[in-house]
Design a protein around this motif. Structure first.
Motif, PDB file in Angstrom:
ATOM      1  N   THR A 138      18.656  23.327   4.210  1.00  0.00           N
ATOM      2  CA  THR A 138      19.921  23.480   3.474  1.00  0.00           C
ATOM      3  C   THR A 138      20.986  24.225   4.257  1.00  0.00           C
ATOM      4  OG1 THR A 138      18.962  25.417   2.388  1.00  0.00           O
ATOM      5  CG2 THR A 138      18.875  23.333   1.187  1.00  0.00           C
ATOM      6  N   ASN A 139      20.610  24.988   5.279  1.00  0.00           N
ATOM      7  CA  ASN A 139      21.634  25.680   6.071  1.00  0.00           C
ATOM      8  C   ASN A 139      21.580  25.305   7.552  1.00  0.00           C
ATOM      9  OD1 ASN A 139      19.560  27.215   7.297  1.00  0.00           O
ATOM     10  ND2 ASN A 139      19.782  28.885   5.829  1.00  0.00           N
ATOM     11  N   ARG A 147      24.916  23.872   8.989  1.00  0.00           N
ATOM     12  CA  ARG A 147      25.871  24.978   9.079  1.00  0.00           C
ATOM     13  C   ARG A 147      25.546  25.843  10.301  1.00  0.00           C
ATOM     14  NH1 ARG A 147      29.516  28.029  10.087  1.00  0.00           N
ATOM     15  NH2 ARG A 147      29.916  29.972   8.997  1.00  0.00           N
ATOM     16  N   LEU A 155      28.090  26.496  -0.567  1.00  0.00           N
ATOM     17  CA  LEU A 155      26.789  25.980  -0.130  1.00  0.00           C
ATOM     18  C   LEU A 155      26.568  24.559  -0.620  1.00  0.00           C
ATOM     19  CD1 LEU A 155      24.347  29.019  -0.579  1.00  0.00           C
ATOM     20  CD2 LEU A 155      24.812  27.781   1.536  1.00  0.00           C
ATOM     21  N   ASN A 164      28.904  22.062   1.087  1.00  0.00           N
ATOM     22  CA  ASN A 164      28.404  21.716   2.420  1.00  0.00           C
ATOM     23  C   ASN A 164      27.297  20.691   2.354  1.00  0.00           C
ATOM     24  OD1 ASN A 164      28.690  24.886   4.297  1.00  0.00           O
ATOM     25  ND2 ASN A 164      30.228  23.405   3.678  1.00  0.00           N
ATOM     26  N   THR A 191      28.201  32.292   5.165  1.00  0.00           N
ATOM     27  CA  THR A 191      27.310  31.570   4.257  1.00  0.00           C
ATOM     28  C   THR A 191      27.544  30.077   4.300  1.00  0.00           C
ATOM     29  OG1 THR A 191      27.177  33.476   2.782  1.00  0.00           O
ATOM     30  CG2 THR A 191      26.555  31.352   1.849  1.00  0.00           C
ATOM     31  N   TRP A 192      28.807  29.653   4.336  1.00  0.00           N
ATOM     32  CA  TRP A 192      29.061  28.222   4.369  1.00  0.00           C
ATOM     33  C   TRP A 192      30.153  27.863   5.368  1.00  0.00           C
ATOM     34  CZ3 TRP A 192      33.955  28.712   2.409  1.00  0.00           C
ATOM     35  CH2 TRP A 192      34.181  29.471   1.265  1.00  0.00           C
TER      36      TRP A 192
END
Length: 526
Positions: free
Chosen positions: A175-176, A179, A321, A324, A353-354
């Motif tokens: 999920t990240n 990013r 989040l 993204n 964070t995003w």
């Protein structure tokens, strides 16, 4: 040897995270089948005999897939099983001793948390560094501050001119991941060679699928070459930018995209009405509980910190989040960021964070965000005449934050980190009403959504990253509001600030492509 190693998906094992009933060796082999390219066995609390047994069986599995096996900290264990190398932390055995004990050609990696660590690692001649922690993580007690996605690039700069590879570690998951990859880039374009993942693979009941998902994201990122802003098929000219603006303007009217706005409550109504006048559809929602559902609706997200409180901050973090993950454009308006430490801390937390697509602010706000004292701010307003060199400022800030930056003022400057565009429209009446800057943010978000709705050969547009498509969208959002302001005053219907606001909304509602063409003043800066 590091030149021949694929560090892209680096698995760090942690047996305590295995799902109930899941065998460690089964999980390891499935992760290799899914695309893990290098493995580190980490056993901090295991007795030596047991550690050697685990390492030997793990190496046999890794050898089947021709994947290097690294041992965390323990040179003796690495020697016992003929591992490919050793990874050490800042308090473990010194690198020069590790290199002296291991066979020639062994891989040596070291954990780095700050610039001094990296400089020492370079001097020690390691093969790779592990930078972290990038995100907060439950798999390891943090003894050093978080590096953060935006902090990785500073450390990567220190690797310029070397062959040392870099892997990010700490809380990285599917999920990240995108990013992390996109944001962790130095000013010179130095990118990560890989990411180290723990729980997203080890704690999965299907580690093969988990690894395959991560591997796909990594390969797609590298294939699309996000290192520099994506180029539209032909070099941009003022006429080309205007054409893009007109195309987006028409697309907004046609598609009526949803513009999710977490914004300044003082001007929420004006922002909603401006959005409607453009042809988009506003929704003012702040609860973190709604963010996942709202992200599924095509459009864009605007985060404006004008009236910042803890409750809305949670919604801001969640909204970005989910946006993204949905590949939706995100516009950030750091209203009054220089007014308090709380605002500065919040903006840094949001940006770590995003991934943001566009940052829009006045000189005081962007100066505070960048850390320069060249321009002061008073509340939400700038003090003084602005930057001595606004062109270089917006270009450099866009490169640093990996997004489009829009600097508003008497002349507006917009950059994607490469090109800078100056906009010469507007009227002084905009500065006499509350929330004109917030309305610009709504217009930019509407144009980003309109741009994303257009067909494009380059998939990057759907990801909301900094590129010339988002650059043109930011230019369009600013231009249409400024042109509408000029035309509203020229209509003769403005007798003060109250009538100006009404006339501004009416004019924007009635604005035509011909009006934009006839009034827009767009200049490509050299």
């Amino acid at each position: 040897m590091s030149k021949q190693i694929d560090y892209s998906l680096y698995l760090v094992t942690w047996r305590e995270l295995l799902p109930p009933g899941k065998d460690f060796y089964e999980s390891l082999e499935e992760s290799l089948q899914g695309g893990v390219t290098i493995v580190q066995i980490r056993e901090k609390a295991t007795e030596t005999r047991e550690f050697v047994k685990i390492a030997a069986k793990s190496k046999a599995i890794c050898d089947k897939y021709n994947v290097p096996l690294i041992i965390n900290d323990r040179v003796d264990v690495a020697l016992a099983v003929n591992a490919s190398g050793v990874h050490v932390g800042q308090t473990d055995m010194p690198v020069d001793v590790v290199k002296r004990l291991l066979p020639i050609g062994s891989i040596v990696g070291v954990s780095c948390n700050n610039l001094d660590h990296v400089k020492v690692a370079v001097n020690d001649g390691v093969d790779y560094i592990g930078i972290g922690s990038v995100w907060s993580t439950k798999t390891k007690s943090l003894t050093s501050p978080l590096v953060g996605v935006r902090g990785v690039g500073v450390l990567l700069d220190a690797l310029e001119g070397t062959e040392i590879k870099a892997v990010a570690i700490g809380g990285i998951k599917s999920t990240n991941l995108l990013r992390t990859l996109y944001g962790a880039v130095s000013q010179r374009g130095h990118i990560l060679d890989g990411v180290a993942v723990v729980s997203d693979i080890v704690a999965s009941r299907n580690p093969q699928n988990a690894a395959a998902n991560l591997s796909a994201i990594i390969h797609k990122f590298k294939a699309q070459k996000h290192i520099v802003p994506a180029m539209i098929s032909t070099p941009l000219t003022s006429e080309g930018v205007l054409k893009q603006v007109l195309d987006i303007f028409v697309a907004i009217k046609k598609t009526n995209p949803l513009i999710h706005q977490i914004t300044n409550t003082v001007v929420s109504t004006q922002s909603a009405n401006i959005t409607l006048a453009l042809g988009a559809s506003p929704i003012m929602a702040t609860s973190a509980k709604e963010m996942q559902d709202l992200s599924k609706i095509p459009g864009a997200l605007l985060v404006n910190i004008g009236t910042l409180v803890d409750d809305t901050k949670e919604g801001m973090l969640a909204s970005g989040l989910y946006a993204n993950l949905a590949r939706k454009p995100v516009v950030l308006d750091p209203v009054g960021v220089g007014a308090s430490q709380y605002r500065k801390d919040t903006i840094n937390e949001l940006l770590d964070t995003w991934q943001v697509s566009v940052i829009k602010g006045n000189a005081g706000e962007l100066a505070a965000l960048s850390g320069t004292s060249e321009v002061e701010s008073k509340g939400v307003d700038s003090v003084g005449d602005g930057f001595r060199d606004p062109i270089s400022f917006v270009r450099n800030l866009a490169r640093k934050e990996r997004c489009v930056v829009a600097l508003t003022g008497k002349v507006d400057y917009v950059s994607d980190g490469k090109l800078v565009i100056a906009l010469h429209n507007g009227h002084e009446m905009l500065g006499r009403i509350t929330g004109s800057g917030c309305m610009v943010g709504s217009c930019i978000a509407s144009f980003c959504a309109g741009q994303a709705s257009l067909p494009h050969d380059d998939e990057i547009i759907t990801r909301g990253f900094a590129n010339q498509y988002m650059l043109c969208a930011a230019v369009g959002g600013i231009t249409v509001l400024n042109v509408a302001a000029e035309m509203a005053v020229a209509s003769g219907n403005v007798h003060g600030t109250g009538t100006f606001l009404s006339a501004l909304i009416d004019t924007l509602f009635q604005l035509s492509p011909e009006d934009i063409t006839g009034h827009a003043s767009i200049r490509i800066c050299t």
